[in-house]
Design an enzyme around this catalytic site. Structure first.
Site, mmCIF file in Angstrom:
data_model
loop_
_atom_site.group_PDB
_atom_site.id
_atom_site.type_symbol
_atom_site.label_atom_id
_atom_site.label_comp_id
_atom_site.label_asym_id
_atom_site.label_seq_id
_atom_site.Cartn_x
_atom_site.Cartn_y
_atom_site.Cartn_z
ATOM 1 N N SER A 90 -56.938 50.378 39.729
ATOM 2 C CA SER A 90 -57.868 49.896 40.756
ATOM 3 C C SER A 90 -59.137 49.296 40.167
ATOM 4 O O SER A 90 -60.095 49.065 40.892
ATOM 5 C CB SER A 90 -58.259 51.055 41.689
ATOM 6 O OG SER A 90 -57.166 51.544 42.397
ATOM 7 N N GLY A 91 -59.152 49.073 38.865
ATOM 8 C CA GLY A 91 -60.363 48.617 38.198
ATOM 9 C C GLY A 91 -60.990 49.716 37.362
ATOM 10 O O GLY A 91 -62.139 49.618 36.939
ATOM 11 N N THR A 92 -60.211 50.770 37.102
ATOM 12 C CA THR A 92 -60.696 51.928 36.352
ATOM 13 C C THR A 92 -61.228 51.543 34.980
ATOM 14 O O THR A 92 -62.322 51.956 34.571
ATOM 15 C CB THR A 92 -59.559 52.956 36.177
ATOM 16 O OG1 THR A 92 -58.886 53.144 37.413
ATOM 17 C CG2 THR A 92 -60.097 54.263 35.652
ATOM 18 N N TRP A 94 -62.283 48.679 33.772
ATOM 19 C CA TRP A 94 -63.499 47.865 33.861
ATOM 20 C C TRP A 94 -64.707 48.731 34.221
ATOM 21 O O TRP A 94 -65.760 48.631 33.588
ATOM 22 C CB TRP A 94 -63.284 46.772 34.895
ATOM 23 C CG TRP A 94 -64.329 45.698 34.926
ATOM 24 C CD1 TRP A 94 -65.200 45.357 33.930
ATOM 25 C CD2 TRP A 94 -64.608 44.814 36.014
ATOM 26 N NE1 TRP A 94 -66.001 44.315 34.330
ATOM 27 C CE2 TRP A 94 -65.654 43.961 35.598
ATOM 28 C CE3 TRP A 94 -64.059 44.658 37.289
ATOM 29 C CZ2 TRP A 94 -66.169 42.966 36.436
ATOM 30 C CZ3 TRP A 94 -64.568 43.669 38.108
ATOM 31 C CH2 TRP A 94 -65.607 42.828 37.689
ATOM 32 N N HIS A 154 -58.490 60.563 38.203
ATOM 33 C CA HIS A 154 -57.846 60.007 39.392
ATOM 34 C C HIS A 154 -57.713 61.083 40.479
ATOM 35 O O HIS A 154 -57.108 60.833 41.523
ATOM 36 C CB HIS A 154 -56.456 59.475 39.047
ATOM 37 C CG HIS A 154 -56.458 58.309 38.110
ATOM 38 N ND1 HIS A 154 -57.276 57.215 38.284
ATOM 39 C CD2 HIS A 154 -55.718 58.047 36.989
ATOM 40 C CE1 HIS A 154 -57.053 56.335 37.321
ATOM 41 N NE2 HIS A 154 -56.117 56.816 36.521
ATOM 42 N N ARG A 176 -59.334 49.359 45.373
ATOM 43 C CA ARG A 176 -58.910 47.959 45.356
ATOM 44 C C ARG A 176 -58.106 47.659 46.616
ATOM 45 O O ARG A 176 -57.437 48.546 47.164
ATOM 46 C CB ARG A 176 -58.049 47.734 44.105
ATOM 47 C CG ARG A 176 -57.771 46.284 43.761
ATOM 48 C CD ARG A 176 -57.032 46.211 42.440
ATOM 49 N NE ARG A 176 -56.915 44.835 41.970
ATOM 50 C CZ ARG A 176 -56.322 44.474 40.850
ATOM 51 N NH1 ARG A 176 -55.790 45.408 40.072
ATOM 52 N NH2 ARG A 176 -56.259 43.203 40.486
ATOM 53 N N SER A 184 -50.314 45.584 41.069
ATOM 54 C CA SER A 184 -50.751 46.031 39.745
ATOM 55 C C SER A 184 -50.103 47.350 39.358
ATOM 56 O O SER A 184 -49.651 47.529 38.219
ATOM 57 C CB SER A 184 -52.279 46.162 39.738
ATOM 58 O OG SER A 184 -52.747 46.505 38.460
ATOM 59 N N GLY A 310 -56.317 40.804 36.043
ATOM 60 C CA GLY A 310 -57.694 41.047 36.461
ATOM 61 C C GLY A 310 -58.161 40.119 37.563
ATOM 62 O O GLY A 310 -59.341 39.773 37.634
#
Length: 342
Positions: A90-92, A94, A154, A176, A184, A310
């Site tokens: 989910s963008g972890t 980043w 998580h 996300r 993803s 991304g």
């Protein structure tokens, strides 16, 4: 959602064999108490694992349940702790990188050539509670880690240890759009799945996702609990979406620093510190690093699999009309009226 019947196990000497006759290696590593617990939990077919079990309303593989219980029972939070939370994919990666760079900007200039984010995978710099620290029957001593301690997890909001909920530590959550999240997650699982397990077709994975049967799912429960937590405790829980960060990274980076109590000062802003952090943690930069092209996380997952596209909106390249219609209905049914939208 109706769960399948309680699993049936047969014992053969010291081995436990699943009803289909295949030995479940992950199950064999569990403590006796964890095995007993599993017998009482609802079970469904997993993806990436033979089965998922429902514990505190969330689906997990067996080993994760044991690790989470240990985490809940043993972790002692400190007031200065910072915890990055999310559903997987989910963008972890980043968010961990951005947080690490913000918190350590006085220790490691974001423009320096040997910054830790340039030589280490971010999941090694910001480890996960449930896999790095409490997996494999570990009870770690974390009291001597340098402060502020940065952790990732998580684990859903309602399952966090009491010590976290009662302390003044900070939690930053990222989620996300479920359309992109599904794509993803499905692609990632099929890349890292053990060779002994069959890869799931897009349609089969989508059905399970829509029914909530994913590790750390259902996605709507995970998202809503952090969303509501951020409304009740805005000084403790910051809620972000991947789309927020992609849309205005400069704005949200400042908000993150303010939330953590370490806002950027005027000198930092005029000297380009924010822009340097954005560049250091950019998807393009991290994807091309040697450690992320050839290294491994937990000696198991290739780091390169944490970096795909991304992008926002890539789901249109993978969804059929019926999938779009079905997931739209799930989102409306589960998130409608909550105030959370994508």
């Amino acid at each position: 959602m109706a769960a399948s019947s309680t699993p049936r196990f047969t014992k053969s000497h010291s081995n436990v064999v699943l009803e289909n006759g295949a030995e479940d290696e992950e199950y064999e590593k569990l403590s006796h108490e964890s095995k007993e617990l599993l017998l009482s939990l609802p079970r469904e077919k997993g993806w990436g694992h033979p089965y998922f079990y429902s514990y505190q309303d969330i689906w997990y593989s067996p080993g994760l349940i044991q690790a989470i219980i240990s985490f809940q029972n043993h972790f002692q939070s400190k007031e200065s702790d910072i915890i990055i939370t999310s559903l997987p994919k989910s963008g972890t990666t980043w968010l961990k990188a951005l947080t690490f760079a913000i918190v350590n900007r006085n220790r490691f200039s974001p423009s320096q050539q040997n910054h830790p984010l340039l030589t280490s995978n971010v999941h090694d710099l910001v480890p996960f509670f449930e896999v790095n620290y409490y997996g494999n029957n570990q009870i770690p001593n974390l009291s001597n880690l340098p402060e502020p301690r940065l952790f990732g997890t998580h684990v859903p909001f309602n399952s966090l240890p009491d010590s976290i909920m009662k302390s003044k530590c900070k939690i930053i959550y990222i989620c996300r759009n479920p359309f992109d999240h599904f794509v993803s997650f499905w692609i990632f699982i099929n890349k890292v799945i053990p060779s002994s397990m069959p890869k799931l077709s897009r349609e089969e994975a989508f059905e399970r996702y829509s029914n909530g049967v994913t590790e750390f799912g259902p996605f709507w429960i995970h998202m809503l609990r952090y969303w509501r937590g951020s409304k009740v405790m805005p000084n403790k829980v910051m809620f972000l979406t991947y789309e927020d960060l992609k849309g205005d990274i400069n704005f949200f980076l400042k908000r993150m620093a303010e939330f953590l109590g370490i806002p950027f000062n005027s000198d930092e802003e005029s000297n380009g510190v924010i822009e340097s952090i954005i560049e250091l943690c950019s998807f393009e930069k991290m994807k091309e690093l040697e450690v992320n092209k050839n290294g491994k996380f937990l000696q198991k997952y290739e780091n390169k699999h944490f970096f795909r596209k991304g992008e926002v909106g890539d789901w249109v390249n993978h969804f059929s009309p019926w999938m779009e219609e079905k997931l739209s209905k799930v989102i409306e049914d589960k998130l409608g009226g909550s105030g959370l939208s994508f």
